[in-house]
Every structure is written in structure tokens, then in C-alpha cells.
Design a protein around this motif. Structure first.
Motif, PDB file in Angstrom:
ATOM      1  N   GLY A   1       0.791  -1.221   0.000  1.00 14.91           N
ATOM      2  CA  GLY A   1       0.000   0.000   0.000  1.00 14.91           C
ATOM      3  C   GLY A   1       0.822   1.270   0.000  1.00 14.91           C
ATOM      4  N   ARG A   2       1.910   1.322  -0.761  1.00 12.88           N
ATOM      5  CA  ARG A   2       2.778   2.496  -0.764  1.00 12.88           C
ATOM      6  C   ARG A   2       2.081   3.689  -1.410  1.00 12.88           C
ATOM      7  NH1 ARG A   2       7.800   1.808  -4.734  1.00 12.88           N
ATOM      8  NH2 ARG A   2       7.942   4.019  -4.198  1.00 12.88           N
ATOM      9  N   THR A   3       2.484   4.876  -1.008  1.00 13.15           N
ATOM     10  CA  THR A   3       1.913   6.117  -1.531  1.00 13.15           C
ATOM     11  C   THR A   3       2.969   6.857  -2.335  1.00 13.15           C
ATOM     12  OG1 THR A   3       0.377   6.302   0.330  1.00 13.15           O
ATOM     13  CG2 THR A   3       0.823   8.304  -0.921  1.00 13.15           C
ATOM     14  N   GLN A   4       2.531   7.453  -3.434  1.00 12.86           N
ATOM     15  CA  GLN A   4       3.442   8.166  -4.326  1.00 12.86           C
ATOM     16  C   GLN A   4       2.796   9.474  -4.765  1.00 12.86           C
ATOM     17  OE1 GLN A   4       4.788   5.495  -7.346  1.00 12.86           O
ATOM     18  NE2 GLN A   4       6.260   6.923  -8.241  1.00 12.86           N
ATOM     19  N   GLU A   5       3.612  10.495  -5.032  1.00 15.69           N
ATOM     20  CA  GLU A   5       3.085  11.828  -5.327  1.00 15.69           C
ATOM     21  C   GLU A   5       3.776  12.425  -6.558  1.00 15.69           C
ATOM     22  OE1 GLU A   5       3.280  16.185  -3.177  1.00 15.69           O
ATOM     23  OE2 GLU A   5       2.730  14.442  -1.938  1.00 15.69           O
ATOM     24  N   TRP A   6       2.962  13.132  -7.377  1.00 17.16           N
ATOM     25  CA  TRP A   6       3.464  13.913  -8.502  1.00 17.16           C
ATOM     26  C   TRP A   6       2.873  15.322  -8.395  1.00 17.16           C
ATOM     27  CZ3 TRP A   6       1.967   8.906  -8.664  1.00 17.16           C
ATOM     28  CH2 TRP A   6       2.855   7.968  -9.211  1.00 17.16           C
ATOM     29  N   THR A   7       3.599  16.326  -8.824  1.00 17.96           N
ATOM     30  CA  THR A   7       3.118  17.709  -8.714  1.00 17.96           C
ATOM     31  C   THR A   7       3.295  18.437 -10.044  1.00 17.96           C
ATOM     32  OG1 THR A   7       5.283  18.474  -7.916  1.00 17.96           O
ATOM     33  CG2 THR A   7       3.640  17.857  -6.249  1.00 17.96           C
ATOM     34  N   GLY A   8       2.462  19.495 -10.217  1.00 20.37           N
ATOM     35  CA  GLY A   8       2.609  20.422 -11.327  1.00 20.37           C
ATOM     36  C   GLY A   8       2.389  19.814 -12.705  1.00 20.37           C
ATOM     37  N   LEU A   9       1.338  19.018 -12.855  1.00 16.96           N
ATOM     38  CA  LEU A   9       1.054  18.425 -14.164  1.00 16.96           C
ATOM     39  C   LEU A   9       0.189  19.379 -14.985  1.00 16.96           C
ATOM     40  CD1 LEU A   9       0.215  14.711 -13.262  1.00 16.96           C
ATOM     41  CD2 LEU A   9       2.437  15.762 -13.703  1.00 16.96           C
ATOM     42  N   PRO A  10       0.641  19.812 -16.172  1.00 15.56           N
ATOM     43  CA  PRO A  10      -0.198  20.656 -17.020  1.00 15.56           C
ATOM     44  C   PRO A  10      -1.478  19.923 -17.436  1.00 15.56           C
ATOM     45  CG  PRO A  10       2.085  20.770 -17.718  1.00 15.56           C
ATOM     46  CD  PRO A  10       2.000  19.653 -16.719  1.00 15.56           C
ATOM     47  N   ALA A  11      -2.582  20.667 -17.504  1.00 14.94           N
ATOM     48  CA  ALA A  11      -3.871  20.099 -17.897  1.00 14.94           C
ATOM     49  C   ALA A  11      -3.872  19.781 -19.386  1.00 14.94           C
ATOM     50  CB  ALA A  11      -4.996  21.073 -17.557  1.00 14.94           C
ATOM     51  N   GLY A  12      -4.911  19.050 -19.809  1.00 12.78           N
ATOM     52  CA  GLY A  12      -5.092  18.763 -21.218  1.00 12.78           C
ATOM     53  C   GLY A  12      -4.225  17.652 -21.747  1.00 12.78           C
ATOM     54  N   ARG A  13      -3.648  16.830 -20.874  1.00 12.84           N
ATOM     55  CA  ARG A  13      -2.748  15.758 -21.303  1.00 12.84           C
ATOM     56  C   ARG A  13      -3.171  14.424 -20.697  1.00 12.84           C
ATOM     57  NH1 ARG A  13       2.334  17.498 -22.988  1.00 12.84           N
ATOM     58  NH2 ARG A  13       2.504  15.332 -23.731  1.00 12.84           N
ATOM     59  N   ILE A  14      -2.634  13.356 -21.270  1.00 14.56           N
ATOM     60  CA  ILE A  14      -2.734  12.022 -20.696  1.00 14.56           C
ATOM     61  C   ILE A  14      -1.367  11.657 -20.146  1.00 14.56           C
ATOM     62  CG2 ILE A  14      -3.283   9.594 -21.105  1.00 14.56           C
ATOM     63  CD1 ILE A  14      -4.887  10.432 -23.523  1.00 14.56           C
ATOM     64  N   TYR A  15      -1.331  11.173 -18.911  1.00 15.78           N
ATOM     65  CA  TYR A  15      -0.072  10.795 -18.292  1.00 15.78           C
ATOM     66  C   TYR A  15      -0.151   9.340 -17.839  1.00 15.78           C
ATOM     67  CZ  TYR A  15       0.649  15.839 -17.939  1.00 15.78           C
ATOM     68  OH  TYR A  15       0.790  17.180 -18.216  1.00 15.78           O
ATOM     69  N   ARG A  16       0.927   8.612 -18.064  1.00 18.50           N
ATOM     70  CA  ARG A  16       1.069   7.292 -17.465  1.00 18.50           C
ATOM     71  C   ARG A  16       1.897   7.439 -16.193  1.00 18.50           C
ATOM     72  NH1 ARG A  16       0.290   2.117 -18.968  1.00 18.50           N
ATOM     73  NH2 ARG A  16      -0.125   2.715 -21.142  1.00 18.50           N
ATOM     74  N   LEU A  17       1.329   6.996 -15.083  1.00 17.59           N
ATOM     75  CA  LEU A  17       2.012   7.031 -13.800  1.00 17.59           C
ATOM     76  C   LEU A  17       2.401   5.602 -13.447  1.00 17.59           C
ATOM     77  CD1 LEU A  17      -0.330   9.486 -11.835  1.00 17.59           C
ATOM     78  CD2 LEU A  17       1.626  10.018 -13.326  1.00 17.59           C
ATOM     79  N   ILE A  18       3.701   5.372 -13.321  1.00 15.38           N
ATOM     80  CA  ILE A  18       4.229   4.037 -13.096  1.00 15.38           C
ATOM     81  C   ILE A  18       4.696   3.917 -11.655  1.00 15.38           C
ATOM     82  CG2 ILE A  18       5.960   2.349 -13.835  1.00 15.38           C
ATOM     83  CD1 ILE A  18       5.992   3.767 -16.558  1.00 15.38           C
ATOM     84  N   GLU A  19       4.284   2.866 -11.014  1.00 15.84           N
ATOM     85  CA  GLU A  19       4.651   2.651  -9.615  1.00 15.84           C
ATOM     86  C   GLU A  19       6.173   2.675  -9.456  1.00 15.84           C
ATOM     87  OE1 GLU A  19       3.849  -0.606  -6.062  1.00 15.84           O
ATOM     88  OE2 GLU A  19       3.732  -1.215  -8.171  1.00 15.84           O
ATOM     89  N   GLY A  20       6.633   3.510  -8.523  1.00 15.90           N
ATOM     90  CA  GLY A  20       8.056   3.601  -8.236  1.00 15.90           C
ATOM     91  C   GLY A  20       8.821   4.565  -9.111  1.00 15.90           C
ATOM     92  N   ASP A  21       8.206   5.059 -10.185  1.00 20.36           N
ATOM     93  CA  ASP A  21       8.864   5.990 -11.100  1.00 20.36           C
ATOM     94  C   ASP A  21       8.456   7.408 -10.726  1.00 20.36           C
ATOM     95  OD1 ASP A  21       9.805   7.523 -13.213  1.00 20.36           O
ATOM     96  OD2 ASP A  21       9.269   6.050 -14.742  1.00 20.36           O
ATOM     97  N   PRO A  22       9.388   8.282 -10.372  1.00 22.21           N
ATOM     98  CA  PRO A  22       9.009   9.635  -9.937  1.00 22.21           C
ATOM     99  C   PRO A  22       8.565  10.542 -11.077  1.00 22.21           C
ATOM    100  CG  PRO A  22      11.395   9.420  -9.970  1.00 22.21           C
ATOM    101  CD  PRO A  22      10.852   8.056 -10.257  1.00 22.21           C
ATOM    102  N   GLN A  23       8.792  10.144 -12.322  1.00 19.80           N
ATOM    103  CA  GLN A  23       8.457  10.991 -13.459  1.00 19.80           C
ATOM    104  C   GLN A  23       7.114  10.600 -14.073  1.00 19.80           C
ATOM    105  OE1 GLN A  23      10.241  13.675 -14.342  1.00 19.80           O
ATOM    106  NE2 GLN A  23      11.564  13.173 -12.593  1.00 19.80           N
ATOM    107  N   PRO A  24       6.245  11.583 -14.324  1.00 15.75           N
ATOM    108  CA  PRO A  24       5.036  11.280 -15.103  1.00 15.75           C
ATOM    109  C   PRO A  24       5.411  11.124 -16.575  1.00 15.75           C
ATOM    110  CG  PRO A  24       5.125  13.616 -14.637  1.00 15.75           C
ATOM    111  CD  PRO A  24       6.312  13.009 -13.945  1.00 15.75           C
ATOM    112  N   HIS A  25       4.712  10.252 -17.276  1.00 16.96           N
ATOM    113  CA  HIS A  25       5.048   9.982 -18.669  1.00 16.96           C
ATOM    114  C   HIS A  25       3.906  10.443 -19.565  1.00 16.96           C
ATOM    115  CE1 HIS A  25       8.617   7.462 -17.805  1.00 16.96           C
ATOM    116  NE2 HIS A  25       7.967   7.245 -16.669  1.00 16.96           N
TER     117      HIS A  25
END
Length: 621
Positions: free
Chosen positions: A594-618
Motif C-alpha cells: 500500500g505504498r503512496t506516491q506523489e506527482w506535482t505540477g502536471l499541465p492540464a489537457g494531457r494524458i499521463y502514465r504514472l508508473i509505480e516507483g517511477d518519480p516521473q510522469p510519462h
């Protein structure tokens, strides 16, 4: 599916075979005490959906096999699922079909099979059923999608009268039937007899409905929850002499059939499943006051998986037809395992007003910040039930439908599919129900009712006691949704424009794709979650996602079943209003860790893949 009722009029069902006795039922439920006030909401925006079925190349037609004998399964199908089966980033569509009854010929439009439509990416779809190995003839009902072997490709589980099927996705190219080798055993199918012998067939035939993938024990592998409707056989069905006022046969109500159990199948090593229904606590039986052993209670049609108490473990809510709803709370089990405790009565989810309703479709979600709710779509003459959570330790609910504008507006139609989604990207979940009667001759029994019915879209106003406002064609919203004999429904962004479109299923009719053409300046963000294991399933089913934009906080749960017999896309769409940036995304990944992960400052209007353990949004193209 409660059955046909007329106020204060009782229609006598004649002889009931198989020792059932005489049966009596009403055509329409009496009015009840719902709040029928006309709620004055804020002006509804110009919401528009355009039927693009033909332009998109979708030619699927559901075939119910219906005959004048009116066998119960003919009224119930079917469902639809959204999946990206080939990994090209575009949502494809899988349609569930039924088939002729044994001894009946092939319909004029050809052999009915399941259907897979590939999204070309230019607004059109291609029928790839045969090439994908899915041209099977089943008396299909529902479908669930999930990557049960964690190989990166979504698999299919199809429920069918006579036996279910598990299809493994092989490299995004084709599907193989692994039902038997995966532990479900040989499925009986329908008996191979002539039609008149089939009508006399008195052995119970499996009658499943909705299904959902979930990781109930947090081991990183997707398990499977399967609903079953009633204990059914053609001979029993024909033995109940259900009649309309003119003397025509009517479809038999579920009250006349014995109940049955739901099933839970545990995923073992990603290769096979074992039936843990009894030990895991999902079989509900009660004594009826006689000396008989306790009897199965359930008549399950819809299932929703959610984390009601916020403990990180998936719970299950089941919509039952004419008996109480179930709420399975996930609890610690023996030897460090997990099991379910059925707590619907104590939690307030069993009944909306102290009596059972005809529950079909079901969905869950936060319709306002910190307002977790369960919607259950009910029979005609019964309002939708909107159970709102009032506490989590232990969970408690009450029916808020009369307070929020749903009770009066939703009473008339027969509701099957039900789903929450944000149709205009304003950051609030709206509600859609897919409607249509079960009785083709309903107008002879109840003047004013109709077989084909328009779906209902309730816009979320964000105002407490006027939370939902029905979007009406007469309010200037165009040809919002034409009447169909609606059953399953799902949402997806098929054209990649950032808003959510609708696909609707019609019983014994054509599937419909409606493009969302709502004019709006609102923005949104779409998130695809990918688990990496070893204790997180690849689809991240069971993840909890919180998106914060200024003062707007939205929470979603990645769930693999919505509505009725159907599954919407797993990609999460968050409306942001006019905000240009997402301040923060927090994901609580599923599984025992049950780990928790955070991303900040994502521009709107996009699709992002969020991968467990990866700090970068894709960002996705």
C-alpha cells in the motif's frame, strides 16, 4: 428486475410447476414516499451527445434468441467492455452477445458471436473478432477485463448462461480460451437437444450476470468475483404461468425463482484460479422458518468494488433483484489471509426504505468532496437508490436520493446500466442510467409505459439538497439520447479529445456509440496507472487516486466493474474546470504494501502514465 406491477391491481399467476404453487404479483409498485419536489438547480450547461455509431463503423447487433415462450434470460443481456487489447493507447470495444436457444435456427442477420472492435485512431473502428479468436457463440451476459497473469496484456472474462469463459490475451494479437486449464473446469453450456426438449429441461443451468476483477488478498494478482442471478431452468420458467391482462404470456418475475450464491475465485500464481467462495464468506444463506437447510439469498445483477472504509483493502457491494443488497467488508482472515463479512443490514446498504427493490446496475464514487456514495439502478416505479456514507468505523450509509433530486425524476423508467462520470469536465461526477423495459408488451399492461426508453443523465450541480438535475431534451439540449431497450453501458474517450463518450447496449438490438459534443472551456487530465509488482497488479486495480487543484479535491478508485454487466475504461479522467495545472496527484497503490506516491505540477489537457516507483510522469502521445 422487479416485475410488472400496476398500482392497486393484482394479476394472478396461474399454476406454478415444480411444486412452486400459485404466484401473485403486481404490475407496478405503489408510489411510496419519495420526495417529488421539483428542485430548482443552477442552469444546466448545453450538454450534447451525438450518435456516431454508423460513422464509427460499429455494426454490432445483440441477439437475445427470444421466442414467444418468454424465457427469463432473453430480457437481461447484454454488456460491453472498454479495453486497449493491443496496447496502442486507444480504447477498443468488446461487445457481449447471446445466441439462439437449442433447436432454434440462426437469425437472418447471421450467426451471433461475441465481437471485438479495434479503434483505428481516426474516429472509426474495425471488427477484428475472427482474427482475435473471439467469434464464439455463447449465451453471453456480462464481461470483466483484467490482466490476470500480469503479462501486460488485458484478458477477458465473459459470463454466459450455461457457463463462463476466460480468454487470455496473447501478445495483443489474439485471445485463447483458457477456461479449463485456468481452473474453472469444463463449462456445461446449453444442452444439445431440440427446442421442445429444451423447454422441458428441468436441471438448473448456470445463470451468471456481472463479474469484476479485484485483488482481494493484496498479493499482486487479480482475483475474480462473479455474480449469479437465480437458480434457473427452462422447465421451471415455463411452469410459472405469468400472464398479461390480455392473456399473453409475460416474463416471469425473479421472486418466483430460488436464489443462488455469488462466487469468489482466488488467483493462484497468475496461472489458475481456485474457488474460495465458501471460505472467503461470499455465500449468503438464511433459514426461512421451515425445517429446510438455510437457502441461498442472492439474486445478484450488479457488482462494484471499492474501499469503503479506507483501510486499503477492496470491499464489494452487490445489487440484488427483489432481495436485499449485499455489502462484503474485507476483513483479516485465518493465517494472515483475507475474507469478507456481509454487513449490508448493519451498514444501511441492504435496503433504501426497509424493503427490497429491483436492483440492477451499480456504481460507486465521490459525488462531492468526502461524500462517498453508492448508486443502485432499480426497476420501473422505484427510484434509484443513492446510499451516502456517513461514517467509516464501521461504515454506515443512508439513502439520500430524496434529498438530492433523484427520487422523483428516476421513478418512471426501468434502469439497468448506471455509472458516475464527469460529462463536462467541471470536476464533479454526473450520473447516467441506461434504461429500457423488460416486457415488449408493457403498454398493454400499463398504459403510458414503453418498451424502449431514453437514458437519463443527471448533471451534478454541487448544491447540497439539489445535487442532481435531470438533463432534459426540452431544455434545449438537443437529441440527447433516443429511446432504446437499454441494458449495459460504459464510458470512454474513443476519439482522444479529452472528454468522455458513451457506449450503450440495446437488448436484441444494436450497440450505440455517442460522442460527447458538449461545448465547454473546462479542462481535464487523464491518468493511466501501471503497477510493477510484485504485490501490485499490473492494471493497478484497487489504487486510490487523489487530485488536488486549488481548493478542488477529487478522489477516484481504479475499479474494474461499473454499472450493469459492463466495464468502462480504467483510465481516470479528472475534470479541472478552467484550471491550467494540477497541483498534486497522490496515488495509494493497491496490495499489501500500500505504498503512496506523489506527482506535482502536471499541465492540464494531457494524458499521463504514472508508473509505480517511477518519480516521473510519462505524457502519452
Amino acid at each position: 428486475m422487479a416485475h410488472l406491477r400496476r398500482p392497486r391491481l393484482i394479476i394472478v399467476l396461474l399454476l406454478v410447476a415444480c411444486a412452486v404453487g400459485a404466484a401473485v404479483y403486481l404490475l407496478v409498485r405503489p408510489a411510496g414516499k419519495d420526495d417529488l419536489r421539483q428542485i430548482q438547480a443552477d442552469p444546466i450547461p448545453p450538454i450534447r451527445f451525438t450518435d456516431v455509431t454508423h460513422a464509427a463503423g460499429i455494426e454490432f447487433r445483440h441477439y437475445s434468441g427470444r421466442t414467444g415462450y418468454k424465457l427469463l434470460p432473453e430480457t437481461m443481456g447484454s454488456g460491453v467492455a472498454v479495453l486497449d487489447f493491443d496496447g496502442d493507447g486507444r480504447p477498443d470495444l468488446f461487445f457481449v452477445n447471446s445466441r439462439p436457444w437449442p433447436g432454434q435456427g440462426t437469425p437472418d442477420h447471421g450467426r451471433p458471436t461475441q465481437a471485438l472492435y479495434h479503434n483505428r485512431g481516426d474516429g472509426t473502428f474495425e471488427d477484428v473478432t475472427a482474427a482475435a479468436g473471439l467469434a464464439d457463440e455463447l449465451y453471453g451476459m456480462g464481461v470483466a477485463v483484467g490482466d490476470f497473469d500480469n503479462d501486460g496484456w488485458p484478458d477477458l472474462f465473459v459470463t454466459a448462461v450455461g457457463g463462463n469463459r476466460l480468454y487470455r490475451n496473447v501478445g495483443g494479437q489474439k485471445f485463447e480460451d483458457v477456461t479449463t486449464v485456468a481452473g474453472f473446469g469444463a463449462q456445461p453450456g446449453l444442452p444439445t437437444v431440440d427446442f421442445q426438449s429444451f423447454l422441458r429441461y428441468d436441471q438448473p443451468i448456470p445463470f451468471p450476470s456481472s463479474a469484476a476483477f479485484l485483488d482481494y488478498d493484496g498479493d499482486g494478482r487479480l482475483d475474480l468475483f462473479v455474480c449469479y442471478y437465480v437458480t434457473w431452468s427452462p422447465a421451471f420458467d415455463q411452469g410459472v404461468k405469468a400472464m398479461l391482462p390480455g392473456g399473453e404470456r409475460a416474463y416471469v418475475p425473479p421472486q418466483q425463482f430460488p436464489g443462488t450464491h455469488c462466487e469468489l475465485w482466488r488467483n493462484v500464481e497468475g496461472t489458475r484460479f481456485e474457488d474460495v467462495s465458501s471460505s472467503a464468506g461470499v455465500q449468503v444463506a438464511e433459514a426461512d422458518g421451515s425445517r429446510r437447510p438455510p437457502q441461498a439469498v442472492g439474486k445478484a445483477l450488479g457488482v462494484s468494488v471499492c474501499d469503503v472504509d479506507g483501510d486499503g483493502w477492496p470491499d464489494v457491494v452487490v445489487a440484488n433483484d427483489t432481495v436485499r443488497n449485499f455489502f462484503f467488508l474485507n476483513r483479516p482472515g485465518p493465517k494472515g489471509g483475507r475474507r469478507f463479512e456481509e454487513t449490508g443490514m448493519s451498514a444501511g446498504l441492504a435496503y433504501a426504505d426497509g424493503r427490497p427493490r429491483g436492483g440492477m446496475g451499480i456504481d460507486t464514487g465521490e459525488i462531492q468532496p468526502d461524500t462517498f456514495s453508492v448508486i443502485v439502478a432499480n426497476f420501473s416505479g422505484e427510484a434509484n437508490s443513492l446510499f451516502q456514507r456517513t461514517g467509516t468505523a464501521p461504515p454506515r450509509f443512508f439513502d439520500a436520493a430524496p434529498r438530492v433530486g433523484l427520487a422523483g425524476a428516476s421513478r418512471f423508467p426501468m434502469k439497468f446500466g448506471a455509472t458516475f462520470f464527469d460529462c463536462d469536465r467541471d470536476g464533479r461526477l454526473d450520473l447516467f442510467t441506461c434504461n429500457g423495459h423488460l416486457e415488449p408488451d408493457i403498454a398493454t399492461a400499463q398504459p403510458g409505459q414503453s418498451y424502449a426508453q431514453s437514458g437519463q443523465l443527471f448533471w451534478n450541480t454541487a448544491r447540497g439538497d439539489a445535487l442532481f438535475a435531470l438533463v432534459r431534451e426540452k431544455d434545449g439540449h438537443g437529441d440527447l439520447l433516443p429511446p432504446i431497450v437499454g441494458r449495459g453501458c460504459a464510458f470512454l474517450d474513443y476519439d482522444g479529445d479529452g472528454d468522455l463518450d458513451l457506449v450503450l447496449m440495446e437488448n436484441n438490438g444494436r450497440a450505440r456509440l455517442f460522442r460527447n459534443d458538449t461545448p465547454t472551456a473546462n479542462r481535464g487530465v487523464r491518468l493511466i496507472l501501471t503497477g510493477t509488482g510484485p504485490r501490485t497488479n499490473r492494471d493497478a486495480i484497487g489504487a486510490e487516486v487523489t487530485v488536488t487543484t486549488g481548493s478542488l479535491v477529487q478522489q477516484r478508485y481504479v475499479t474494474a466493474a461499473r454499472g450493469y454487466l459492463s466495464q468502462s475504461e480504467l483510465t481516470l479522467t479528472f475534470g479541472l474546470g478552467i484550471a491550467a495545472t494540477v497541483d498534486r496527484v497522490v496515488v495509494r497503490w493497491p496490495g499489501q504494501d500500500g505504498r503512496t506516491q506523489e506527482w506535482t505540477g502536471l499541465p492540464a489537457g494531457r494524458i499521463y502514465r504514472l508508473i509505480e516507483g517511477d518519480p516521473q510522469p510519462h505524457p502519452q502521445s
